[in-house]
Design a protein around this motif. Structure first.
Motif, mmCIF file in Angstrom:
data_model
loop_
_atom_site.group_PDB
_atom_site.id
_atom_site.type_symbol
_atom_site.label_atom_id
_atom_site.label_comp_id
_atom_site.label_asym_id
_atom_site.label_seq_id
_atom_site.Cartn_x
_atom_site.Cartn_y
_atom_site.Cartn_z
ATOM 1 N N SER A 1 -15.697 -4.174 5.181
ATOM 2 C CA SER A 1 -14.299 -3.822 4.926
ATOM 3 C C SER A 1 -13.469 -4.273 6.130
ATOM 4 O O SER A 1 -13.980 -4.420 7.225
ATOM 5 N N LYS B 1 -13.792 -5.670 0.863
ATOM 6 C CA LYS B 1 -12.877 -4.938 -0.021
ATOM 7 C C LYS B 1 -11.824 -4.272 0.851
ATOM 8 O O LYS B 1 -12.159 -3.569 1.807
ATOM 9 N N ASN B 2 -10.550 -4.508 0.529
ATOM 10 C CA ASN B 2 -9.492 -3.877 1.305
ATOM 11 C C ASN B 2 -9.224 -2.460 0.805
ATOM 12 O O ASN B 2 -9.846 -2.001 -0.158
ATOM 13 N N GLU B 3 -8.288 -1.767 1.469
ATOM 14 C CA GLU B 3 -8.009 -0.365 1.132
ATOM 15 C C GLU B 3 -7.452 -0.187 -0.279
ATOM 16 O O GLU B 3 -7.543 0.887 -0.853
ATOM 17 N N LYS B 4 -6.902 -1.251 -0.878
ATOM 18 C CA LYS B 4 -6.378 -1.172 -2.245
ATOM 19 C C LYS B 4 -7.436 -1.533 -3.283
ATOM 20 O O LYS B 4 -7.169 -1.495 -4.477
ATOM 21 N N GLY B 5 -8.627 -1.919 -2.832
ATOM 22 C CA GLY B 5 -9.706 -2.263 -3.752
ATOM 23 C C GLY B 5 -9.802 -3.730 -4.105
ATOM 24 O O GLY B 5 -10.639 -4.118 -4.911
ATOM 25 N N ASP B 6 -8.929 -4.561 -3.510
ATOM 26 C CA ASP B 6 -9.020 -6.005 -3.760
ATOM 27 C C ASP B 6 -10.285 -6.543 -3.111
ATOM 28 O O ASP B 6 -10.628 -6.169 -1.995
ATOM 29 N N LYS C 1 -1.555 -13.452 -8.235
ATOM 30 C CA LYS C 1 -1.860 -12.394 -7.275
ATOM 31 C C LYS C 1 -2.439 -12.975 -5.984
ATOM 32 O O LYS C 1 -2.113 -12.524 -4.889
ATOM 33 N N SER D 1 -0.112 -13.940 -3.232
ATOM 34 C CA SER D 1 0.558 -12.886 -2.471
ATOM 35 C C SER D 1 -0.202 -12.495 -1.197
ATOM 36 O O SER D 1 0.303 -11.720 -0.394
#
Length: 152
Positions: free
Chosen positions: A59, A86-91, A116, A119
């Motif tokens: 992460s 995986k980032n904190e938003k789940g991407d 997406k 971005s």
């Protein structure tokens, strides 16, 4: 008619946008040596079933140096283990590093459609004090739909 299992019905002018985002679209496996097209919705199971031991998870901020031994440096072509972050938003991002024709390539693919993916801005730095080699890239993440040949 259903394409790869997609049952969505819509106007023709909306179809192109849907095809870019559809979970039933086929995307290249992020393991560069695999060369398989997999349904977007099944990419995680494909990786865990077909590439056991070739994926490291982490992460952000993620720090890991590819194994740049002299033996690996001397190879004409080489695919390193991909890293999944995986980032904190789940991407989900795949850090990819390979060597083709004597040239090194390092990029980040995001498990997302092209809109997406655009971005996200990513920074990649590689520093190997043993070899004195340093590389840095700052730019967009590539969508998972983009084949390795287009990225390179």
């Amino acid at each position: 008619r259903a394409v790869n299992g997609c049952m969505v019905e819509m106007k023709m002018e909306e179809l192109k946008k849907h095809e870019l985002e559809c979970i039933f679209r086929k995307v290249p496996c992020p393991q560069t040596s695999c060369n398989k097209l997999v349904l977007f919705k099944k990419i995680d199971s494909h990786i865990s079933e077909s590439h056991k031991g070739t994926l490291e998870k982490g992460s952000p901020p993620y720090s890991r140096k590819p194994n740049l031994t002299q033996d690996n440096m001397n190879k004409e072509n080489n695919d390193w283990v991909i890293k999944q972050v995986k980032n904190e938003k789940g991407d989900i991002f795949y850090l990819q590093f390979l060597k083709r024709g004597g040239f090194f390539y390092y990029w980040i693919t995001v498990k997302a459609d092209p809109t997406k993916a655009a971005s996200f801005e990513v920074t990649i730095e590689i520093d190997n004090p043993d070899s004195g080699m340093k590389m840095m890239f700052k730019g967009p993440a590539h969508p998972i739909d983009m084949p390795v040949e287009e990225i390179m």
